[in-house]
Design a protein around this motif. Sequence first.
Motif, PDB file in Angstrom:
ATOM      1  N   ALA A  72       0.848  -1.198   0.000  1.00  0.00           N
ATOM      2  CA  ALA A  72       0.000   0.000   0.000  1.00  0.00           C
ATOM      3  C   ALA A  72       0.879   1.242   0.000  1.00  0.00           C
ATOM      4  CB  ALA A  72      -0.924   0.004   1.221  1.00  0.00           C
ATOM      5  N   ARG A  73       0.276   2.375  -0.282  1.00  0.00           N
ATOM      6  CA  ARG A  73       0.983   3.648  -0.326  1.00  0.00           C
ATOM      7  C   ARG A  73       1.394   4.072   1.086  1.00  0.00           C
ATOM      8  NH1 ARG A  73       0.621   7.747  -4.194  1.00  0.00           N
ATOM      9  NH2 ARG A  73       1.314   9.747  -3.419  1.00  0.00           N
ATOM     10  N   ALA A  74       2.638   4.521   1.228  1.00  0.00           N
ATOM     11  CA  ALA A  74       3.138   5.071   2.486  1.00  0.00           C
ATOM     12  C   ALA A  74       3.281   6.580   2.307  1.00  0.00           C
ATOM     13  CB  ALA A  74       4.479   4.457   2.842  1.00  0.00           C
ATOM     14  N   GLN A  75       2.887   7.335   3.318  1.00  0.00           N
ATOM     15  CA  GLN A  75       2.962   8.787   3.212  1.00  0.00           C
ATOM     16  C   GLN A  75       3.519   9.372   4.495  1.00  0.00           C
ATOM     17  OE1 GLN A  75      -1.044   9.331   2.031  1.00  0.00           O
ATOM     18  NE2 GLN A  75      -1.870   9.287   4.096  1.00  0.00           N
ATOM     19  N   LYS A  76       3.915  10.644   4.412  1.00  0.00           N
ATOM     20  CA  LYS A  76       4.516  11.369   5.535  1.00  0.00           C
ATOM     21  C   LYS A  76       5.690  10.574   6.129  1.00  0.00           C
ATOM     22  CE  LYS A  76       0.243  13.700   6.733  1.00  0.00           C
ATOM     23  NZ  LYS A  76      -0.793  13.895   7.740  1.00  0.00           N
ATOM     24  N   ILE A  77       6.625  10.204   5.270  1.00  0.00           N
ATOM     25  CA  ILE A  77       7.772   9.388   5.679  1.00  0.00           C
ATOM     26  C   ILE A  77       8.849  10.307   6.252  1.00  0.00           C
ATOM     27  CG2 ILE A  77       9.505   7.751   4.896  1.00  0.00           C
ATOM     28  CD1 ILE A  77       7.516   7.179   2.519  1.00  0.00           C
ATOM     29  N   HIS A  78       9.265  10.009   7.458  1.00  0.00           N
ATOM     30  CA  HIS A  78      10.308  10.786   8.139  1.00  0.00           C
ATOM     31  C   HIS A  78      11.433   9.822   8.502  1.00  0.00           C
ATOM     32  CE1 HIS A  78      12.102  13.887  10.675  1.00  0.00           C
ATOM     33  NE2 HIS A  78      12.305  12.928  11.566  1.00  0.00           N
ATOM     34  N   VAL A  79      12.656  10.164   8.101  1.00  0.00           N
ATOM     35  CA  VAL A  79      13.820   9.324   8.375  1.00  0.00           C
ATOM     36  C   VAL A  79      14.812  10.122   9.210  1.00  0.00           C
ATOM     37  CG1 VAL A  79      15.679   7.961   7.365  1.00  0.00           C
ATOM     38  CG2 VAL A  79      13.486   8.125   6.183  1.00  0.00           C
ATOM     39  N   ALA A  80      15.231   9.538  10.328  1.00  0.00           N
ATOM     40  CA  ALA A  80      16.251  10.148  11.182  1.00  0.00           C
ATOM     41  C   ALA A  80      17.450   9.210  11.231  1.00  0.00           C
ATOM     42  CB  ALA A  80      15.702  10.385  12.583  1.00  0.00           C
ATOM     43  N   LEU A  81      18.636   9.738  10.948  1.00  0.00           N
ATOM     44  CA  LEU A  81      19.862   8.942  10.980  1.00  0.00           C
ATOM     45  C   LEU A  81      20.580   9.198  12.310  1.00  0.00           C
ATOM     46  CD1 LEU A  81      21.099   9.521   7.341  1.00  0.00           C
ATOM     47  CD2 LEU A  81      19.820   7.594   8.241  1.00  0.00           C
ATOM     48  N   VAL A  82      20.714   8.147  13.088  1.00  0.00           N
ATOM     49  CA  VAL A  82      21.329   8.226  14.409  1.00  0.00           C
ATOM     50  C   VAL A  82      22.703   7.599  14.313  1.00  0.00           C
ATOM     51  CG1 VAL A  82      21.067   7.515  16.812  1.00  0.00           C
ATOM     52  CG2 VAL A  82      19.044   8.012  15.437  1.00  0.00           C
ATOM     53  N   PRO A  83      23.756   8.127  14.804  1.00  0.00           N
ATOM     54  CA  PRO A  83      23.988   9.353  15.555  1.00  0.00           C
ATOM     55  C   PRO A  83      24.443  10.511  14.666  1.00  0.00           C
ATOM     56  CG  PRO A  83      25.945   8.021  15.693  1.00  0.00           C
ATOM     57  CD  PRO A  83      24.956   7.275  14.829  1.00  0.00           C
ATOM     58  N   LEU A  84      24.144  10.468  13.381  1.00  0.00           N
ATOM     59  CA  LEU A  84      24.620  11.480  12.448  1.00  0.00           C
ATOM     60  C   LEU A  84      23.855  12.798  12.550  1.00  0.00           C
ATOM     61  CD1 LEU A  84      25.042   9.213   9.306  1.00  0.00           C
ATOM     62  CD2 LEU A  84      26.764   9.847  10.991  1.00  0.00           C
ATOM     63  N   ASP A  85      22.742  12.818  13.262  1.00  0.00           N
ATOM     64  CA  ASP A  85      21.913  14.006  13.427  1.00  0.00           C
ATOM     65  C   ASP A  85      21.469  14.565  12.076  1.00  0.00           C
ATOM     66  OD1 ASP A  85      20.499  15.827  14.925  1.00  0.00           O
ATOM     67  OD2 ASP A  85      22.136  17.287  14.956  1.00  0.00           O
ATOM     68  N   ILE A  86      21.046  13.644  11.198  1.00  0.00           N
ATOM     69  CA  ILE A  86      20.515  14.022   9.886  1.00  0.00           C
ATOM     70  C   ILE A  86      19.079  13.529   9.814  1.00  0.00           C
ATOM     71  CG2 ILE A  86      20.698  13.668   7.394  1.00  0.00           C
ATOM     72  CD1 ILE A  86      23.708  13.255   7.783  1.00  0.00           C
ATOM     73  N   GLU A  87      18.179  14.400   9.404  1.00  0.00           N
ATOM     74  CA  GLU A  87      16.780  14.039   9.230  1.00  0.00           C
ATOM     75  C   GLU A  87      16.309  14.522   7.865  1.00  0.00           C
ATOM     76  OE1 GLU A  87      14.109  14.935  12.447  1.00  0.00           O
ATOM     77  OE2 GLU A  87      15.786  15.094  13.855  1.00  0.00           O
ATOM     78  N   PHE A  88      15.445  13.721   7.248  1.00  0.00           N
ATOM     79  CA  PHE A  88      14.840  14.136   5.987  1.00  0.00           C
ATOM     80  C   PHE A  88      13.466  13.510   5.858  1.00  0.00           C
ATOM     81  CE2 PHE A  88      17.230  10.324   4.973  1.00  0.00           C
ATOM     82  CZ  PHE A  88      16.421   9.623   4.105  1.00  0.00           C
ATOM     83  N   GLU A  89      12.684  14.055   4.943  1.00  0.00           N
ATOM     84  CA  GLU A  89      11.313  13.606   4.748  1.00  0.00           C
ATOM     85  C   GLU A  89      11.072  13.249   3.289  1.00  0.00           C
ATOM     86  OE1 GLU A  89       8.234  14.944   6.863  1.00  0.00           O
ATOM     87  OE2 GLU A  89       9.436  15.495   8.596  1.00  0.00           O
ATOM     88  N   VAL A  90      10.194  12.283   3.092  1.00  0.00           N
ATOM     89  CA  VAL A  90       9.720  11.901   1.767  1.00  0.00           C
ATOM     90  C   VAL A  90       8.204  12.010   1.825  1.00  0.00           C
ATOM     91  CG1 VAL A  90       9.615  10.056   0.051  1.00  0.00           C
ATOM     92  CG2 VAL A  90      11.663  10.317   1.465  1.00  0.00           C
ATOM     93  N   ALA A  91       7.609  12.701   0.868  1.00  0.00           N
ATOM     94  CA  ALA A  91       6.163  12.946   0.912  1.00  0.00           C
ATOM     95  C   ALA A  91       5.375  11.637   0.889  1.00  0.00           C
ATOM     96  CB  ALA A  91       5.742  13.842  -0.242  1.00  0.00           C
ATOM     97  N   SER A  92       5.615  10.796  -0.115  1.00  0.00           N
ATOM     98  CA  SER A  92       4.912   9.516  -0.198  1.00  0.00           C
ATOM     99  C   SER A  92       5.653   8.585  -1.148  1.00  0.00           C
ATOM    100  CB  SER A  92       3.471   9.713  -0.681  1.00  0.00           C
ATOM    101  OG  SER A  92       3.469  10.189  -2.002  1.00  0.00           O
ATOM    102  N   LEU A  93       5.416   7.302  -0.960  1.00  0.00           N
ATOM    103  CA  LEU A  93       5.974   6.274  -1.832  1.00  0.00           C
ATOM    104  C   LEU A  93       4.894   5.239  -2.123  1.00  0.00           C
ATOM    105  CD1 LEU A  93       9.471   5.512  -0.221  1.00  0.00           C
ATOM    106  CD2 LEU A  93       9.036   6.689  -2.360  1.00  0.00           C
ATOM    107  N   ASP A  94       4.706   4.931  -3.396  1.00  0.00           N
ATOM    108  CA  ASP A  94       3.804   3.859  -3.787  1.00  0.00           C
ATOM    109  C   ASP A  94       4.510   2.519  -3.593  1.00  0.00           C
ATOM    110  OD1 ASP A  94       1.605   5.424  -4.527  1.00  0.00           O
ATOM    111  OD2 ASP A  94       2.539   5.899  -6.460  1.00  0.00           O
TER     112      ASP A  94
END
Length: 150
Positions: A72-94
């Motif tokens: 199913a479609r995933a939306q509001k994807i938030h990825v946090a890289l630990v311990p690199l203190d990097i975060e990014f977002e992806v709107a949605s993925l089919d």
Amino acid sequence: MEKNQKIILATAALITLGLLFIEPFFALIALVFVLVLLMSFHIMEDTMSYPLVTAELSEDAREIIVINTGTARAQKIHVALVPLDIEFEVASLDPDEESGFSLPSMVLEAKAVVTYENAEGQRFQRSYSLTALGAGRDPTEPLFPIFGRR
């Protein structure tokens, strides 16, 4: 349960009842097959609309690849890289779609904490170990969630 599944189960139940009059031992074997069919249909329904977002490190260790391996479609994807203190977002993925995020330098080892939602707004969170020197996926983890394991 779909109409085809109900027809298959009804036919299997009738065959089981017919075998009961011929030989009870064969009827028990057929009953086991009917129970296996019921369990298989239940697992299929449980995983029919389930997004499963995974994070992997690219071969050159300079990019995080986010893949929706679910159904199913995933939306509001938030990825946090630990311990690199990097975060990014992806709107949605089919389903079977992927997205990449370039890193400023190579990463030897990190952990990606992925948070996402399905179409109904249900939130999921998973974490993945990312390493440049080893395999990124646990070989004992099932490919799709079964028996409520998510």
